[in-house]
Design an enzyme around this catalytic site. Structure first.
Site, PDB file in Angstrom:
ATOM      1  N   ARG A 136       0.851  -1.193   0.000  1.00  0.00           N
ATOM      2  CA  ARG A 136       0.000   0.000   0.000  1.00  0.00           C
ATOM      3  C   ARG A 136       0.877   1.230   0.000  1.00  0.00           C
ATOM      4  O   ARG A 136       1.679   1.415   0.922  1.00  0.00           O
ATOM      5  CB  ARG A 136      -0.885   0.020   1.252  1.00  0.00           C
ATOM      6  CG  ARG A 136      -1.718  -1.251   1.463  1.00  0.00           C
ATOM      7  CD  ARG A 136      -2.929  -1.244   0.576  1.00  0.00           C
ATOM      8  NE  ARG A 136      -3.615  -2.524   0.516  1.00  0.00           N
ATOM      9  CZ  ARG A 136      -4.795  -2.784   1.082  1.00  0.00           C
ATOM     10  NH1 ARG A 136      -5.389  -1.854   1.785  1.00  0.00           N
ATOM     11  NH2 ARG A 136      -5.360  -3.958   0.937  1.00  0.00           N
ATOM     12  N   ARG A 185      -1.710  -6.986  12.004  1.00  0.00           N
ATOM     13  CA  ARG A 185      -2.624  -6.395  13.004  1.00  0.00           C
ATOM     14  C   ARG A 185      -3.143  -7.452  13.974  1.00  0.00           C
ATOM     15  O   ARG A 185      -3.272  -7.201  15.173  1.00  0.00           O
ATOM     16  CB  ARG A 185      -3.785  -5.701  12.292  1.00  0.00           C
ATOM     17  CG  ARG A 185      -3.322  -4.435  11.607  1.00  0.00           C
ATOM     18  CD  ARG A 185      -4.477  -3.565  11.271  1.00  0.00           C
ATOM     19  NE  ARG A 185      -4.043  -2.388  10.543  1.00  0.00           N
ATOM     20  CZ  ARG A 185      -4.870  -1.551   9.946  1.00  0.00           C
ATOM     21  NH1 ARG A 185      -6.183  -1.768   9.988  1.00  0.00           N
ATOM     22  NH2 ARG A 185      -4.409  -0.488   9.326  1.00  0.00           N
ATOM     23  N   SER A 217     -11.541  -7.001   6.449  1.00  0.00           N
ATOM     24  CA  SER A 217     -12.753  -6.570   5.760  1.00  0.00           C
ATOM     25  C   SER A 217     -13.070  -7.563   4.667  1.00  0.00           C
ATOM     26  O   SER A 217     -12.190  -8.281   4.178  1.00  0.00           O
ATOM     27  CB  SER A 217     -12.636  -5.143   5.240  1.00  0.00           C
ATOM     28  OG  SER A 217     -11.512  -5.013   4.452  1.00  0.00           O
ATOM     29  N   GLU A 256       0.251   4.135   0.741  1.00  0.00           N
ATOM     30  CA  GLU A 256      -0.328   5.219   1.547  1.00  0.00           C
ATOM     31  C   GLU A 256       0.763   5.935   2.327  1.00  0.00           C
ATOM     32  O   GLU A 256       1.731   5.316   2.745  1.00  0.00           O
ATOM     33  CB  GLU A 256      -1.355   4.627   2.526  1.00  0.00           C
ATOM     34  CG  GLU A 256      -2.578   4.106   1.808  1.00  0.00           C
ATOM     35  CD  GLU A 256      -3.115   2.829   2.427  1.00  0.00           C
ATOM     36  OE1 GLU A 256      -2.548   2.369   3.439  1.00  0.00           O
ATOM     37  OE2 GLU A 256      -4.078   2.276   1.878  1.00  0.00           O
ATOM     38  N   GLU A 279      -9.083  -2.009  12.983  1.00  0.00           N
ATOM     39  CA  GLU A 279      -9.718  -2.823  11.945  1.00  0.00           C
ATOM     40  C   GLU A 279      -8.808  -4.003  11.641  1.00  0.00           C
ATOM     41  O   GLU A 279      -7.657  -3.835  11.285  1.00  0.00           O
ATOM     42  CB  GLU A 279      -9.909  -1.977  10.678  1.00  0.00           C
ATOM     43  CG  GLU A 279     -10.590  -2.751   9.567  1.00  0.00           C
ATOM     44  CD  GLU A 279     -10.330  -2.137   8.195  1.00  0.00           C
ATOM     45  OE1 GLU A 279     -10.539  -0.927   8.032  1.00  0.00           O
ATOM     46  OE2 GLU A 279      -9.904  -2.894   7.307  1.00  0.00           O
ATOM     47  N   ARG A 291      -0.340   1.616  13.166  1.00  0.00           N
ATOM     48  CA  ARG A 291      -1.042   0.436  12.649  1.00  0.00           C
ATOM     49  C   ARG A 291      -1.007   0.289  11.133  1.00  0.00           C
ATOM     50  O   ARG A 291      -1.682  -0.566  10.571  1.00  0.00           O
ATOM     51  CB  ARG A 291      -2.481   0.430  13.154  1.00  0.00           C
ATOM     52  CG  ARG A 291      -3.245   1.680  12.822  1.00  0.00           C
ATOM     53  CD  ARG A 291      -4.663   1.592  13.406  1.00  0.00           C
ATOM     54  NE  ARG A 291      -5.558   2.448  12.665  1.00  0.00           N
ATOM     55  CZ  ARG A 291      -5.622   3.755  12.809  1.00  0.00           C
ATOM     56  NH1 ARG A 291      -4.842   4.361  13.695  1.00  0.00           N
ATOM     57  NH2 ARG A 291      -6.453   4.476  12.089  1.00  0.00           N
ATOM     58  N   HIS A 292      -0.250   1.156  10.448  1.00  0.00           N
ATOM     59  CA  HIS A 292      -0.117   1.046   8.991  1.00  0.00           C
ATOM     60  C   HIS A 292       1.328   0.783   8.600  1.00  0.00           C
ATOM     61  O   HIS A 292       2.242   1.418   9.135  1.00  0.00           O
ATOM     62  CB  HIS A 292      -0.531   2.349   8.296  1.00  0.00           C
ATOM     63  CG  HIS A 292      -2.006   2.591   8.301  1.00  0.00           C
ATOM     64  ND1 HIS A 292      -2.612   3.368   9.251  1.00  0.00           N
ATOM     65  CD2 HIS A 292      -2.977   2.152   7.475  1.00  0.00           C
ATOM     66  CE1 HIS A 292      -3.924   3.398   9.004  1.00  0.00           C
ATOM     67  NE2 HIS A 292      -4.172   2.669   7.935  1.00  0.00           N
TER      68      HIS A 292
HETATM   69  P1  AMO Z   1      -8.496  -3.970   3.173  1.00  0.00           P
HETATM   70  O1  AMO Z   1      -7.918  -2.909   2.325  1.00  0.00           O
HETATM   71  O2  AMO Z   1      -9.458  -3.550   4.244  1.00  0.00           O
HETATM   72  O3  AMO Z   1      -9.330  -5.010   2.278  1.00  0.00           O
HETATM   73  O4  AMO Z   1      -7.340  -4.840   3.799  1.00  0.00           O
HETATM   74  C1  AMO Z   1      -7.619  -6.002   4.561  1.00  0.00           C
HETATM   75  C2  AMO Z   1      -6.923  -5.956   5.910  1.00  0.00           C
HETATM   76  O5  AMO Z   1      -5.513  -5.844   5.728  1.00  0.00           O
HETATM   77  C3  AMO Z   1      -4.957  -5.044   6.743  1.00  0.00           C
HETATM   78  N1  AMO Z   1      -4.300  -3.872   6.154  1.00  0.00           N
HETATM   79  C4  AMO Z   1      -3.199  -3.283   6.634  1.00  0.00           C
HETATM   80  N2  AMO Z   1      -2.437  -3.558   7.701  1.00  0.00           N
HETATM   81  C5  AMO Z   1      -1.375  -2.764   7.938  1.00  0.00           C
HETATM   82  N3  AMO Z   1      -1.013  -1.722   7.161  1.00  0.00           N
HETATM   83  C6  AMO Z   1      -1.747  -1.389   6.069  1.00  0.00           C
HETATM   84  N4  AMO Z   1      -1.384  -0.382   5.299  1.00  0.00           N
HETATM   85  C7  AMO Z   1      -2.899  -2.191   5.768  1.00  0.00           C
HETATM   86  N5  AMO Z   1      -3.825  -2.178   4.797  1.00  0.00           N
HETATM   87  C8  AMO Z   1      -4.657  -3.192   5.044  1.00  0.00           C
HETATM   88  C9  AMO Z   1      -6.081  -4.616   7.663  1.00  0.00           C
HETATM   89  C10 AMO Z   1      -7.281  -4.730   6.746  1.00  0.00           C
HETATM   90  O6  AMO Z   1      -8.484  -4.951   7.459  1.00  0.00           O
HETATM   91  N6  AMO Z   1      -9.437  -6.945  -0.761  1.00  0.00           N
HETATM   92  C11 AMO Z   1      -9.926  -6.503   0.532  1.00  0.00           C
HETATM   93  C12 AMO Z   1     -10.246  -7.675   1.424  1.00  0.00           C
HETATM   94  C13 AMO Z   1     -11.445  -8.467   0.961  1.00  0.00           C
HETATM   95  O7  AMO Z   1     -12.511  -7.855   0.736  1.00  0.00           O
HETATM   96  O8  AMO Z   1     -11.339  -9.685   0.850  1.00  0.00           O
HETATM   97  C14 AMO Z   1      -8.876  -5.612   1.167  1.00  0.00           C
HETATM   98  O9  AMO Z   1      -7.746  -5.549   0.745  1.00  0.00           O
HETATM   99  O10 AMO Z   1      -6.164  -5.531   8.726  1.00  0.00           O
END
Ligand code: AMO
Length: 439
Positions: free
Chosen positions: A221, A413, A365, A223, A362, A229-230
């Protein structure tokens, strides 16, 4: 000081396996030097390995002069091997010590070290991550990664038992799945490609042949978040199943989490004690709140959100105060969920998506996906995406894709929650964030 190779030496025991009951036995242990002390009539040092530590005691007169001189020159964290005899010793930390017969310096460590190795002096996280090898020799860090290993093992066993096939999908991809802004571009010969944000599209397609699949792998990602937590590279446990909707996969997620918590409590008692963590096992079914209920509750607590807004950090924090442990948020506005999520029939502004929260964090999802091409194409357009760019994905939907649902669970997480650690960087061996690309 002279260093040696292993020669014909082989480790006979990890330090933790050297117990008082072995009294009199000869053992070979290998590891890293901890505290070194000289009491005049006695010199000793602790030897650490992944499994624990052991006291090596050298009483003057009982061991050779050359061994005493060797101990004098040791530096903390040097890599050594000791062949010695096990002695039951009530005064020693684990009731046992080893008196050396022969020693080898396999590789000396620099002195002074960038990190105080026993952890008695606290170092900041950046210093620790810069010298991660030294940091990862500490019992606390070993405990975190043993727990993470068990989480993955339990998840893999659980999903295999539930009939999921483990798959590996490409990490170099042509399109975004989660949001166009958060992609890392890579040069792919004469074209531009990206690092995969999620195995989303591949895992969906694979339900059309393998029925149930899961993948434990990296997601990227781009971001610019700088939060505890990211990360920009993280690991997710993704699954997808044919012929089910979100209710079934929420059930699988609940069952898997309970199995993970229970399994960690059973198998990792020592590690949890090292981390001073009491793990409460959540009860099924987890509470379910609709998005509308979440907004109502937040408003009751003085936080008013506009319907259709994603939950900002202060809202998640407030929810974390109201809800302990795991809970689902369901019935999200379609506008804030990805294009592949199924809108509710007859009420298209709401969709079949869920988030699994743990307090304010979170964890996962997921949702029911769209399995018909016309609707998927329309949703892509509504999201401002070009269906042409998704042609190689969309064509699968002309070959009888089954109805399907799934989720992505953040492994890092989840490890934070299980270990009780508050910064995600602690539970990732070599974290990648905005400022960190090495080690
Ligand atoms: P989403 O973007 O919510 O959903 O990602 C799923 C889970 O991955 C973790 N996560 C992260 N953890 C740490 N740092 C980050 N930058 C980060 N981004 C995401 C979180 C998050 O809940 N394709 C969908 C999933 C699906 O619908 O099957 C998806 O990527 O715990």
């Amino acid at each position: 000081m002279k260093t040696s190779g292993l020669g014909d030496w082989r480790r006979t025991h990890f330090t933790s396996q050297v117990v008082p009951e072995l009294e009199g036995a000869e053992v070979v242990v290998m590891g890293y030097v901890g505290n070194i002390r000289d009491l005049g009539s006695l010199k000793f040092f602790t030897l650490h390995d992944r499994e624990g530590y052991l006291q090596i005691t050298a009483p003057k007169g009982k061991v050779g002069e050359e061994i005493l001189a060797w101990i004098d020159q040791l530096t903390p964290q040097s890599c050594v091997a000791v062949r010695g005899r096990v002695i039951r010793a009530r005064q020693a930390p684990r009731g046992v010590e080893v008196v050396p017969l022969e020693v080898k310096l396999l590789n000396p460590a620099l002195s002074p070290l960038p990190l105080e190795p026993t952890g008695k002096i606290k170092s900041n996280l950046d210093t620790r991550l810069d010298s991660r090898l030294l940091d990862l020799r500490r019992p606390r860090q070993v405990a975190i990664f043993k727990i993470k290993h068990e989480i993955v093992r339990i998840a893999r066993d659980f999903l295999t038992r539930k009939g999921f096939l483990e798959v590996q999908t490409p990490k170099i991809v042509a399109t975004a799945t989660e949001s166009g802004a958060a992609l890392f571009p890579v040069t792919y010969f004469e074209r531009e490609a990206f690092l995969s944000q999620s195995p989303q599209l591949y895992k969906e397609v694979l339900t059309g042949c393998f029925d149930r699949v899961f993948e434990i792998g990296p997601i990227f990602r781009a971001e610019e978040h700088d939060t505890p937590r990211h990360l920009n590279e993280t690991t997710s446990i993704d699954l997808e199943a044919a012929f089910v909707s979100q209710e079934e996969v929420m059930g699988i997620l609940e069952e898997m989490l309970v199995e993970i918590f229970t399994g960690i409590r059973e198998r990792c008692g020592g590690e949890l004690r090292t981390l001073e963590r009491t793990l409460e096992i959540p009860e099924k079914p987890f509470p379910r709140l609709t998005y509308d209920e979440v907004l109502r509750r937040l408003e009751e607590h003085g936080l008013k959100l506009r319907w259709g807004e994603d939950l900002p950090t202060p809202a998640e924090r407030k929810l974390g105060e109201l809800m302990r442990g795991p809970y689902f948020i369901t019935e999200w506005p379609t506008s804030i969920k990805p294009f592949y999520i199924m809108p509710r029939e007859g009420r298209e502004e709401v969709c079949e998506a869920f988030d699994l929260m743990y307090g304010e964090l979170e964890l996962a999802s997921g949702g029911t996906r769209i399995h018909r091409e016309e609707l998927l194409t329309r949703r892509l357009r509504e999201k401002g995406l070009k269906p042409e760019n998704f042609e190689s994905h969309l064509k699968n939907f002309r070959y009888g894709m089954p109805p399907h649902a799934g989720f992505g669970l953040g492994l890092d997480r989840l490890t934070m929650v299980v270990t009780g650690v508050s910064n995600i960087r602690e539970v990732v061996l070599f974290p990648r964030d905005r400022g960190r690309l090495t080690p």
